[in-house]
Scaffold this motif. Structure first.
Motif, PDB file in Angstrom:
ATOM      1  N   SER A  53     -16.297 -15.136  -1.338  1.00  0.00           N
ATOM      2  CA  SER A  53     -15.483 -15.147  -0.166  1.00  0.00           C
ATOM      3  C   SER A  53     -16.513 -14.770   1.120  1.00  0.00           C
ATOM      4  CB  SER A  53     -14.381 -14.333  -0.318  1.00  0.00           C
ATOM      5  OG  SER A  53     -14.965 -12.754  -0.415  1.00  0.00           O
ATOM      6  N   GLU A  61     -14.848  -7.696   6.828  1.00  0.00           N
ATOM      7  CA  GLU A  61     -13.844  -6.832   5.864  1.00  0.00           C
ATOM      8  C   GLU A  61     -12.935  -5.981   6.435  1.00  0.00           C
ATOM      9  OE1 GLU A  61     -14.710  -3.706   2.155  1.00  0.00           O
ATOM     10  OE2 GLU A  61     -16.322  -5.510   2.647  1.00  0.00           O
ATOM     11  N   VAL A  65      -5.389  -7.557   4.626  1.00  0.00           N
ATOM     12  CA  VAL A  65      -5.509  -8.725   5.356  1.00  0.00           C
ATOM     13  C   VAL A  65      -3.910  -9.449   5.109  1.00  0.00           C
ATOM     14  CG1 VAL A  65      -6.658 -11.005   4.810  1.00  0.00           C
ATOM     15  CG2 VAL A  65      -7.882  -8.905   4.377  1.00  0.00           C
ATOM     16  N   LEU A  66      -3.703  -9.788   6.211  1.00  0.00           N
ATOM     17  CA  LEU A  66      -2.487 -10.698   6.132  1.00  0.00           C
ATOM     18  C   LEU A  66      -2.841 -11.815   6.737  1.00  0.00           C
ATOM     19  CD1 LEU A  66      -0.210  -8.021   8.036  1.00  0.00           C
ATOM     20  CD2 LEU A  66      -0.188  -8.653   5.479  1.00  0.00           C
ATOM     21  N   GLN A  67      -2.331 -13.017   6.070  1.00  0.00           N
ATOM     22  CA  GLN A  67      -2.668 -14.208   6.542  1.00  0.00           C
ATOM     23  C   GLN A  67      -1.433 -15.134   6.685  1.00  0.00           C
ATOM     24  OE1 GLN A  67      -5.950 -16.075   4.156  1.00  0.00           O
ATOM     25  NE2 GLN A  67      -7.112 -15.652   5.989  1.00  0.00           N
ATOM     26  N   ARG A  72      -3.715 -20.210   8.593  1.00  0.00           N
ATOM     27  CA  ARG A  72      -4.708 -20.347   7.531  1.00  0.00           C
ATOM     28  C   ARG A  72      -5.679 -21.543   7.585  1.00  0.00           C
ATOM     29  NH1 ARG A  72      -2.071 -18.617   3.201  1.00  0.00           N
ATOM     30  NH2 ARG A  72      -1.265 -20.721   2.845  1.00  0.00           N
ATOM     31  N   LEU A  88      -7.159 -17.292   0.868  1.00  0.00           N
ATOM     32  CA  LEU A  88      -6.047 -16.386   0.927  1.00  0.00           C
ATOM     33  C   LEU A  88      -6.178 -14.800   1.315  1.00  0.00           C
ATOM     34  CD1 LEU A  88      -3.928 -17.856  -2.070  1.00  0.00           C
ATOM     35  CD2 LEU A  88      -3.929 -18.564   0.260  1.00  0.00           C
ATOM     36  N   ALA A  89      -7.449 -14.613   1.131  1.00  0.00           N
ATOM     37  CA  ALA A  89      -7.849 -13.332   1.586  1.00  0.00           C
ATOM     38  C   ALA A  89      -9.176 -12.925   1.703  1.00  0.00           C
ATOM     39  CB  ALA A  89      -7.450 -11.994   0.802  1.00  0.00           C
ATOM     40  N   ASN A  90      -9.782 -12.336   2.801  1.00  0.00           N
ATOM     41  CA  ASN A  90     -11.017 -11.667   3.044  1.00  0.00           C
ATOM     42  C   ASN A  90     -11.104 -10.789   2.474  1.00  0.00           C
ATOM     43  OD1 ASN A  90     -13.538 -11.937   3.774  1.00  0.00           O
ATOM     44  ND2 ASN A  90     -13.319 -10.863   5.581  1.00  0.00           N
ATOM     45  N   ARG A  91     -11.588 -10.328   1.198  1.00  0.00           N
ATOM     46  CA  ARG A  91     -11.451  -8.874   0.686  1.00  0.00           C
ATOM     47  C   ARG A  91     -12.847  -8.487   0.527  1.00  0.00           C
ATOM     48  NH1 ARG A  91     -14.336  -9.836  -2.648  1.00  0.00           N
ATOM     49  NH2 ARG A  91     -14.274 -10.849  -4.753  1.00  0.00           N
ATOM     50  N   GLU A  98     -11.096 -13.343  -5.965  1.00  0.00           N
ATOM     51  CA  GLU A  98     -10.932 -14.036  -4.874  1.00  0.00           C
ATOM     52  C   GLU A  98      -9.878 -15.147  -4.874  1.00  0.00           C
ATOM     53  OE1 GLU A  98     -15.063 -15.244  -3.285  1.00  0.00           O
ATOM     54  OE2 GLU A  98     -15.736 -14.109  -4.977  1.00  0.00           O
ATOM     55  N   CYS A 172      -8.127 -18.288  -8.853  1.00  0.00           N
ATOM     56  CA  CYS A 172      -8.633 -16.895  -8.627  1.00  0.00           C
ATOM     57  C   CYS A 172      -9.980 -16.656  -9.418  1.00  0.00           C
ATOM     58  CB  CYS A 172      -7.698 -15.693  -9.233  1.00  0.00           C
ATOM     59  SG  CYS A 172      -6.141 -15.585  -8.240  1.00  0.00           S
TER      60      CYS A 172
END
Length: 177
Positions: A53, A61, A65-67, A72, A88-91, A98, A172
């Motif tokens: 990611s 980071e 994280v809300l997208q 998006r 879906l998320a920058n984790r 991921e 994922c």
């Protein structure tokens, strides 16, 4: 990507050798001159010691994280195979998963079925829309909306759309421990 490579004090040649790609291709990827398969980017992220990611998304980071779907962005993946993806998320680099939506779109009728991919992460997929043939380790598996699969990314695999409608696949990538 280039900044991470330089921070790790590695040359393009060292990274390209480790990933099994040409130095020229790595240079083009670093400079945004070409799109690349997620599997190739995964190998580069492994060589750089960062999560995939971090290569796919340049946001910082965050704890939460809300997208929103409306904001998006979809990014082009491997144009020769016909797919794009949405992160879906920058984790956190420590979370080990991921989530990504892969848009599998028909590129050509004679899509190359011999160009499978491998990467170091395990992979979980869930078919959100449409249907695909999952080519995995020399076998073909038909998956349609609502079906899922979990497999080792280190074995050759490829998503192929079964019709002109394409498919959306929740993917994922899961770091192996």
């Amino acid at each position: 990507m280039k900044q991470i490579r330089l921070r790790n004090k590695k040359t393009q040649q060292q990274i390209s050798d480790e990933c099994g790609i040409s130095k020229s291709l790595l240079s083009k990827i670093e400079n945004g001159q070409t799109a690349s398969a997620i599997a190739t980017l995964s190998k580069i992220s492994d060589a750089l010691g960062v999560q995939l990611s971090w290569i796919l998304d340049d946001k910082t980071e965050e704890d939460l994280v809300l997208q929103k779907k409306s904001t998006r962005q979809s990014k082009v993946g491997d144009e020769s195979m016909g797919y794009s993806y949405e992160l879906l998320a920058n984790r956190s680099k420590y979370s080990g998963i991921e989530p990504t939506i892969v848009h599998v779109t028909p590129k050509k009728r004679n899509q190359r079925l011999d160009k499978t991919y491998t990467h170091s992460q395990d992979e979980f997929i869930y078919i959100l829309e449409g249907s695909i043939n999952l080519l995995y380790d020399d076998e073909t598996h038909f998956l349609e909306k609502g079906d899922s699969a979990y497999f080792q990314g280190s074995k050759p695999h490829l998503f192929v759309p079964v019709d002109d409608e394409g498919a959306q696949v929740l993917t994922c990538f899961i770091d192996r421990i």
